[in-house]
Structures are given as structure tokens and as C-alpha cells.
Scaffold this active site. Sequence first.
Site, mmCIF file in Angstrom:
data_model
loop_
_atom_site.group_PDB
_atom_site.id
_atom_site.type_symbol
_atom_site.label_atom_id
_atom_site.label_comp_id
_atom_site.label_asym_id
_atom_site.label_seq_id
_atom_site.Cartn_x
_atom_site.Cartn_y
_atom_site.Cartn_z
ATOM 1 N N LYS A 13 -22.449 25.779 23.898
ATOM 2 C CA LYS A 13 -22.675 24.901 24.851
ATOM 3 C C LYS A 13 -23.955 25.492 25.690
ATOM 4 O O LYS A 13 -25.114 24.768 25.962
ATOM 5 C CB LYS A 13 -21.610 24.484 25.868
ATOM 6 C CG LYS A 13 -20.285 23.955 25.090
ATOM 7 C CD LYS A 13 -19.361 23.659 26.134
ATOM 8 C CE LYS A 13 -18.662 24.804 26.818
ATOM 9 N NZ LYS A 13 -17.958 25.799 25.983
ATOM 10 N N ARG A 88 -13.632 19.447 32.399
ATOM 11 C CA ARG A 88 -12.608 20.277 31.392
ATOM 12 C C ARG A 88 -11.050 19.621 31.554
ATOM 13 O O ARG A 88 -10.428 20.043 30.996
ATOM 14 C CB ARG A 88 -12.669 21.594 32.214
ATOM 15 C CG ARG A 88 -13.039 22.565 31.055
ATOM 16 C CD ARG A 88 -13.294 23.757 31.846
ATOM 17 N NE ARG A 88 -13.462 24.909 31.131
ATOM 18 C CZ ARG A 88 -14.536 25.599 30.735
ATOM 19 N NH1 ARG A 88 -15.764 25.232 31.292
ATOM 20 N NH2 ARG A 88 -14.696 26.806 30.079
ATOM 21 N N ARG A 161 -19.858 39.339 30.361
ATOM 22 C CA ARG A 161 -18.738 38.731 31.053
ATOM 23 C C ARG A 161 -17.366 39.148 31.038
ATOM 24 O O ARG A 161 -16.912 39.680 29.787
ATOM 25 C CB ARG A 161 -18.901 37.081 30.588
ATOM 26 C CG ARG A 161 -19.581 36.269 31.304
ATOM 27 C CD ARG A 161 -19.932 34.984 30.693
ATOM 28 N NE ARG A 161 -18.421 34.336 30.448
ATOM 29 C CZ ARG A 161 -18.420 32.762 30.090
ATOM 30 N NH1 ARG A 161 -19.113 32.455 29.888
ATOM 31 N NH2 ARG A 161 -17.128 32.514 29.795
ATOM 32 N N ARG A 172 -8.129 31.319 27.356
ATOM 33 C CA ARG A 172 -9.354 30.238 27.395
ATOM 34 C C ARG A 172 -9.218 29.149 26.265
ATOM 35 O O ARG A 172 -9.275 28.007 26.477
ATOM 36 C CB ARG A 172 -10.723 31.027 27.307
ATOM 37 C CG ARG A 172 -10.954 31.515 28.529
ATOM 38 C CD ARG A 172 -11.959 32.780 28.443
ATOM 39 N NE ARG A 172 -13.567 31.979 27.948
ATOM 40 C CZ ARG A 172 -14.604 32.805 27.510
ATOM 41 N NH1 ARG A 172 -14.375 34.084 27.454
ATOM 42 N NH2 ARG A 172 -15.787 32.142 27.507
HETATM 43 P P1 AP5 Z 1 -22.491 30.061 24.146
HETATM 44 O O1 AP5 Z 1 -23.659 29.226 24.063
HETATM 45 O O2 AP5 Z 1 -22.594 31.184 25.117
HETATM 46 O O3 AP5 Z 1 -21.268 29.346 24.157
HETATM 47 P P2 AP5 Z 1 -20.815 28.317 25.213
HETATM 48 O O4 AP5 Z 1 -20.053 27.343 24.494
HETATM 49 O O5 AP5 Z 1 -21.457 28.315 26.385
HETATM 50 O O6 AP5 Z 1 -19.475 29.408 25.769
HETATM 51 P P3 AP5 Z 1 -18.883 29.789 27.012
HETATM 52 O O7 AP5 Z 1 -18.108 31.058 26.750
HETATM 53 O O8 AP5 Z 1 -19.772 29.990 28.317
HETATM 54 O O9 AP5 Z 1 -17.923 28.633 27.442
HETATM 55 P P4 AP5 Z 1 -16.527 28.702 28.322
HETATM 56 O O10 AP5 Z 1 -16.492 27.162 28.410
HETATM 57 O O11 AP5 Z 1 -15.650 29.430 27.921
HETATM 58 O O12 AP5 Z 1 -17.148 29.368 29.650
HETATM 59 P P5 AP5 Z 1 -17.569 28.902 31.202
HETATM 60 O O13 AP5 Z 1 -18.603 29.549 31.667
HETATM 61 O O14 AP5 Z 1 -17.977 27.293 30.961
HETATM 62 O O15 AP5 Z 1 -22.252 31.020 22.652
HETATM 63 C C1 AP5 Z 1 -21.645 31.868 22.458
HETATM 64 C C2 AP5 Z 1 -22.218 33.111 21.340
HETATM 65 O O16 AP5 Z 1 -22.165 32.490 20.413
HETATM 66 C C3 AP5 Z 1 -23.467 33.517 22.231
HETATM 67 O O17 AP5 Z 1 -23.719 34.754 21.863
HETATM 68 C C4 AP5 Z 1 -24.309 32.804 21.091
HETATM 69 O O18 AP5 Z 1 -25.751 33.528 20.874
HETATM 70 C C5 AP5 Z 1 -23.493 32.714 19.772
HETATM 71 N N1 AP5 Z 1 -23.779 31.072 19.114
HETATM 72 C C6 AP5 Z 1 -24.117 30.195 19.862
HETATM 73 N N2 AP5 Z 1 -24.251 29.068 18.979
HETATM 74 C C7 AP5 Z 1 -24.084 29.753 17.944
HETATM 75 C C8 AP5 Z 1 -24.350 29.232 16.317
HETATM 76 N N3 AP5 Z 1 -24.677 27.787 16.192
HETATM 77 N N4 AP5 Z 1 -24.315 29.951 15.181
HETATM 78 C C9 AP5 Z 1 -24.076 31.398 15.602
HETATM 79 N N5 AP5 Z 1 -24.067 31.878 17.025
HETATM 80 C C10 AP5 Z 1 -23.973 31.181 17.938
HETATM 81 O O19 AP5 Z 1 -16.347 28.981 31.905
HETATM 82 C C11 AP5 Z 1 -15.807 30.293 32.071
HETATM 83 C C12 AP5 Z 1 -14.615 30.109 33.144
HETATM 84 O O20 AP5 Z 1 -14.843 29.499 34.427
HETATM 85 C C13 AP5 Z 1 -13.455 29.228 32.523
HETATM 86 O O21 AP5 Z 1 -12.621 29.927 31.767
HETATM 87 C C14 AP5 Z 1 -12.570 28.770 33.763
HETATM 88 O O22 AP5 Z 1 -11.814 29.823 34.309
HETATM 89 C C15 AP5 Z 1 -13.829 28.651 34.825
HETATM 90 N N6 AP5 Z 1 -14.315 26.994 34.607
HETATM 91 C C16 AP5 Z 1 -15.883 26.772 34.252
HETATM 92 N N7 AP5 Z 1 -15.696 25.418 34.526
HETATM 93 C C17 AP5 Z 1 -14.638 24.900 34.844
HETATM 94 C C18 AP5 Z 1 -14.106 23.520 35.166
HETATM 95 N N8 AP5 Z 1 -14.955 22.519 34.760
HETATM 96 N N9 AP5 Z 1 -12.963 23.504 35.616
HETATM 97 C C19 AP5 Z 1 -12.209 24.465 35.771
HETATM 98 N N10 AP5 Z 1 -12.372 25.670 35.636
HETATM 99 C C20 AP5 Z 1 -13.672 25.878 35.186
#
Ligand code: AP5
Length: 215
Positions: A13, A88, A161, A172
Amino acid sequence: MKLILLGPPGAGKGTQAQRLINRHDIPQLSTGDMLRAAVAAGTEVGKTAKAIMDAGDLVPDDVVNAIVADRLDEADCANGFILDGYPRTLKQADALESLLKTRGQHLDHVIEMRVEDDVLVKRVSGRFSCAKCGTVYHDEDRLPKAEGVCDTCGSAEFKRRPDDNAETMRSRLRAYYKETSPLVGYYHCKGTLRSIDGMAPINEVSEHIEAILKG
Ligand code: AP5
Ligand code: ZN
């Protein structure tokens, strides 16, 4: 254009949102980034969120909804935005719908990125990012072109992270399947959902997203 990128942790994402910012000149609204900024700044929200995020659980809906409501009021969101990691839960989706309604706005697209669990774990465990501009990299398949220097901004400082480890990733993923995956049905019923193969190479995923945006 108002768009949601929906998908499990590590689906790509953030990677795709960064590309969309450049192509469409709209901001990325990542609730994860906003919460991490609050943790780093030591605000009340940050104090509430830290332990929950470190455990891989979801921060309470009212906390996250309030952050997003404030952010949507900022001027750069007037022409559109990319929501990354929000909503979410079904309650967050309802809150977003009310928020947009009061602004006379609606969502144009909800794009679900599908990726298998074992690939997600590998992606997240190898992830690191530029400490200055946030560009995302990976230990195995996406290293900076010049060793130790960010492709985008030239910074030599990178970070990882605290929740990017196998144990927290299990929580997660559990949270995703229990709380977030029902949103697939929710947006399908509203007719805004499109699902794409998030396992494809990054450029192909971008092309697929662009094709959806063009209609
Ligand atoms: P990346 O693009 O970083 O993936 P992402 O989908 O953004 O993953 P996140 O881990 O950031 O998502 P998340 O939803 O767990 O975290 P968030 O910060 O929202 O890609 C990942 C890796 O893969 C990278 O190394 C990239 O280079 C590689 N890659 C990407 N695409 C690829 C492809 N096509 N092929 C190969 N490699 C690829 O949330 C963190 C925490 O915050 C949550 O656990 C929760 O506690 C809290 N939180 C956040 N939002 C909320 C909410 N709305 N409600 C409640 N709690 C929340
Ligand atoms: Zn950088």
C-alpha cells in the site's frame, strides 16, 4: 480523486501510494505514519498508540477517526487523497462515509491488493525506509541503487519499524483477517471495490492501479 488502498500488512500500500502521489499530485494519508509521528512526538495519542502498535493490534476507532477527520480538513486534501491503512474496521468505514458526506465528497475507488501470507511475512521482515523522505526499500529485492544512499533524497539514514518482526506480524495478520477483511464485502456491496494481484512486480501493480483509475 479519492482512493483507498486496502490490503494486509506488507501488501504494498505504502509503496504504491508513494508512486500515486507523484503521478496524481494528491497526498498519501497513512494512519500508520500519522500514529508513528504521534509516538515519536510523545503526544497523548502517541502514548495511547505505542503499546498497541508494538503488539500488532489496532488502535481504537475513535482515536484514528479523529486523526483522519483533522487531516481531511487540511488544504492539500481538497482535490483528493490516497487513504493507506484506513479504514481498517467497519466502524471506521462508516465514520469515513459520514465524514465525506458532510463535505459533499465520495470515494472514487477502493483497490484491494491481494498477497499470500508467507510473501507478506518475507516482505515485512526485510523492509526498511529512508529516515528523511520515507522511500521504502527491501533487504533482498529493493536495495537503494547506490549503496547506503536513498534514491529519492540522497540521505544516508535509514530506519526499521519495531513492529516488523515475525511475532508481531502474526498479530497484525490476525487483526487484518478479523477486523479489516470484512471491508472487502462492504465496498463490494457499494460497487467501488476492485481487487488486484499484489504479488506481481511493483511496476506491474502500478500499471494495474493506473488502468483502474483511468476507468
Ligand atoms: P509496503 O509498501 O511498505 O507495504 P504496506 O502495505 O504499506 O505495509 P505496512 O506494513 O505499512 O502496512 P500496515 O497496514 O501493517 O502498517 P500501518 O503503518 O498501516 O511494502 C512492504 C515491503 O514489500 C517493502 O519492503 C516493499 O519494498 C516490498 N514490496 C511492496 N510491493 C511489492 C511488490 N509488488 N513486489 C515485491 N515487493 C514489494 O499500520 C501499523 C500499525 O498502526 C497497525 O498495526 C496498527 O496498530 C496501527 N494502525 C494504523 N492504521 C490504523 C487504523 N486505521 N486503525 C487502527 N490502528 C491502525
Ligand atoms: Zn530519502
